[in-house]
Design a protein around this motif. Sequence first.
Motif, PDB file in Angstrom:
ATOM      1  N   MET A 166       9.719   7.658   3.736  1.00 54.93           N
ATOM      2  CA  MET A 166      11.131   7.311   3.571  1.00 54.93           C
ATOM      3  C   MET A 166      12.037   8.479   3.951  1.00 54.93           C
ATOM      4  O   MET A 166      13.103   8.283   4.555  1.00 54.93           O
ATOM      5  CB  MET A 166      11.394   6.872   2.140  1.00 54.93           C
ATOM      6  N   SER A 167      11.626   9.701   3.626  1.00 59.25           N
ATOM      7  CA  SER A 167      12.418  10.876   4.001  1.00 59.25           C
ATOM      8  C   SER A 167      12.497  11.004   5.516  1.00 59.25           C
ATOM      9  O   SER A 167      13.576  11.240   6.081  1.00 59.25           O
ATOM     10  CB  SER A 167      11.801  12.146   3.394  1.00 59.25           C
ATOM     11  N   ASP A 194       0.834  -1.212   0.000  1.00 58.08           N
ATOM     12  CA  ASP A 194       0.000   0.000   0.000  1.00 58.08           C
ATOM     13  C   ASP A 194       0.863   1.254   0.000  1.00 58.08           C
ATOM     14  O   ASP A 194       0.533   2.245  -0.672  1.00 58.08           O
ATOM     15  CB  ASP A 194      -0.917   0.002   1.232  1.00 58.08           C
ATOM     16  N   LEU A 195       1.970   1.218   0.736  1.00 59.34           N
ATOM     17  CA  LEU A 195       2.857   2.377   0.789  1.00 59.34           C
ATOM     18  C   LEU A 195       3.537   2.606  -0.554  1.00 59.34           C
ATOM     19  O   LEU A 195       3.620   3.749  -1.025  1.00 59.34           O
ATOM     20  CB  LEU A 195       3.903   2.174   1.883  1.00 59.34           C
ATOM     21  N   VAL A 196       4.016   1.538  -1.182  1.00 59.51           N
ATOM     22  CA  VAL A 196       4.705   1.655  -2.471  1.00 59.51           C
ATOM     23  C   VAL A 196       3.753   2.182  -3.540  1.00 59.51           C
ATOM     24  O   VAL A 196       4.167   2.905  -4.449  1.00 59.51           O
ATOM     25  CB  VAL A 196       5.284   0.287  -2.881  1.00 59.51           C
ATOM     26  N   PRO A 219       2.960   7.017  -4.043  1.00 58.92           N
ATOM     27  CA  PRO A 219       4.258   7.698  -4.145  1.00 58.92           C
ATOM     28  C   PRO A 219       4.438   8.896  -3.219  1.00 58.92           C
ATOM     29  O   PRO A 219       5.497   9.010  -2.576  1.00 58.92           O
ATOM     30  CB  PRO A 219       4.323   8.106  -5.621  1.00 58.92           C
ATOM     31  N   PRO A 220       3.472   9.820  -3.099  1.00 58.91           N
ATOM     32  CA  PRO A 220       3.670  10.959  -2.177  1.00 58.91           C
ATOM     33  C   PRO A 220       3.891  10.510  -0.736  1.00 58.91           C
ATOM     34  O   PRO A 220       4.781  11.017  -0.040  1.00 58.91           O
ATOM     35  CB  PRO A 220       2.381  11.771  -2.328  1.00 58.91           C
ATOM     36  N   LEU A 221       3.091   9.546  -0.277  1.00 57.25           N
ATOM     37  CA  LEU A 221       3.239   9.034   1.090  1.00 57.25           C
ATOM     38  C   LEU A 221       4.562   8.278   1.223  1.00 57.25           C
ATOM     39  O   LEU A 221       5.235   8.382   2.260  1.00 57.25           O
ATOM     40  CB  LEU A 221       2.070   8.111   1.443  1.00 57.25           C
TER      41      LEU A 221
END
Length: 235
Positions: free
Chosen positions: A90-91, A78-80, A83-85
């Motif tokens: 990851m940042s 779901d995270l992959v 992209p914005p999330l």
Amino acid sequence: LDKLSVRDIVVLVLLFVAMSLSKFAYALLLPIFLILVPKIGNKRVRIAIYAGSATVFVLGVLFVLLFASSAAYQDTLDLVRNPPLLVWVMSNTFFQVAPNWIEEFTGSALSNLDIFAWKPCIWAFSLLLIMSLIFNLGEERSFVRAEKIGIVALVLFITCTLILVFRNWTLTVDMRDDVILGVQGRYFLPYFILPFLCLSTPRASQVRENCLVIYSVVLALVFAFDSYSIFLAFA
């Protein structure tokens, strides 16, 4: 080593399997074998491996984004797919957790029993890694620019994949959705020598014939102090 023999390939594969069985997370290191492709003498085989790997990678990414479903890694999927999330999480992860990874990578945590190394040992080992890039027995060869770019891309890909595996753990155990926790710095040990090798060049090397003796003494002292810390924990 200018060329890879069949025996070399067999030994490397067996070592990889043994390492993966000891820690499943290390199975993600499979793409790292691509750095050995230039050692294959047959040009057609090299091209076929590169083309096949690129095709498998693209198809794999498309499959994950469009069709993949897994109860164990659904949160990762779901995270992959967002992209914005993904970029935000990851940042935050690199910004907040990376300092802890560096300390663990250089030996701060000696086990899962909260045994911590003496700080000067961590500094000594970190300094030794950096100094070994400069003061050594002399480097005759170095990676070319294309190889360095490929290695850095591989390291980033493997690192991000390894981190994403722990998304579900972080949500269910740590109750955090803004970062990904659970990764330990020691997970990077098998492959993080590669960025250091990219920094090592004949032009930057300073030949010191006694460097191995000095490095061995420093490592022995670090090991002795770490062993003492472990002894105190059980005394």
